[in-house]
Design a protein around this motif. Structure first.
Motif: not given
Length: 299
Positions: A1-11, A45-57
């Motif tokens: 069974m395959s795993n679901i993973v996060l691919g490339p992101v940008q914002y 982390a922002a996508h997986l757990t909602g952790d915004q510590s690396n996110i410049l608004p």
């Protein structure tokens, strides 16, 4: 069974409208742009757990866009984009790469009593000047360009000798109207140049070749346009062209007892042929992420 993973992101912050007026003398100058920012890095982390510590608004990115229009300023969209991208990569630790995409909306001075007015302008032309700047740890890339450059030639264009099958009803022609709304982008091999003069010269060369080439196909015209730009400007490593074929069909006037010798046409906006071409040097420096878009979905 395959795993679901996060691919490339940008914002980023898309389509910030910025108008910069230079008022140092009584004769003002104006630059009018739409600028989009796009940041790349480890934002999982922002996508997986909602952790915004690396996110410049994205709001912070917007504020930076406006602040940089004041200082270092907006004398050319390429230098402005480079300054923004370098700031995000060099000064914001989680950011590994930045993409800045800019459309410039041109103005020309209003003419009053035969002279250009010091502080009044009217919208100039239809085409929009564009730039796309990418900066990461591996290098810097500058792409200049334009879009919505509408051109038409009333002769000097043919379309014949094409492949036919059982569904082909198109008649060959050796004298047709050729029209398009050109999108052109050119990748520079440098990150320092006289951007203003380069833009004017490259646009002029594109228009010149569209006019002068006796076209047996729009594909041929696009290649000759890109080739001529690169012959004239050695610092251009690659040219990409996209040209919808805006069809003009000779209108049938015989029911009215009138002869139509390629004089009256129906301009059909869709469907349309979309012709695209890339012209490059065989020794061009690597494009890296230069063509990876920031405001459309990842490719």
């Amino acid at each position: 069974m395959s795993n679901i993973v996060l691919g490339p992101v940008q914002y980023g912050k898309a389509e910030n409208r910025v108008v910069r007026v230079y008022r140092e003398t009584p004769r003002h100058e104006i630059r009018d742009i739409t600028v989009s920012t796009c940041l790349r890095g480890d934002f999982s982390a922002a996508h997986l757990t909602g952790d915004q510590s690396n996110i410049l608004p994205t709001d912070t990115q917007k504020q930076t866009v406006y602040a940089y229009a004041k200082e270092p300023g907006l004398q050319s969209i390429e230098d402005y984009g480079l300054a923004l991208a370098r700031h995000f990569v060099n000064d914001v630790a989680p950011v590994h790469a930045a993409r800045i995409e800019i459309d410039e909306h041109a103005w020309e001075r209003a003419v009053v009593d035969g002279a250009g007015h010091d502080h009044t302008w009217v919208r100039n032309g239809q085409e929009i000047r564009t730039a796309a700047i990418t900066v990461d740890a591996e290098g810097e890339w500058v792409i200049g360009g334009l879009k919505d450059l509408i051109m038409l030639k009333s002769t000097g264009s043919e379309f014949a000798g094409f492949l036919e099958d059982e569904y082909t009803i198109l008649e060959p022609t050796h004298d047709r109207v050729m029209a398009t709304s050109l999108v052109a982008q050119w990748r520079y091999a440098v990150v320092t140049a006289d951007w203003e003069a380069m833009y004017v010269g490259i646009k002029s060369e594109l228009v010149k070749q569209f006019s002068l080439v006796h076209s047996l196909a729009l594909q041929q015209t696009l290649y000759q346009m890109g080739k001529a730009v690169m012959e004239q400007y050695p610092v251009v490593a690659e040219v990409r062209l996209s040209a919808p074929n805006k069809h003009h069909f000779v209108y049938e006037l015989s029911p009215f007892g009138l002869e139509n010798n390629n004089e009256v046409f129906h301009a059909d906006d869709r469907p349309y042929g979309l012709i695209q071409a890339t012209v490059t040097r065989d020794d061009a420096p690597t494009a890296g992420p230069a063509w990876q878009p920031g405001t459309t979905w990842l490719t």
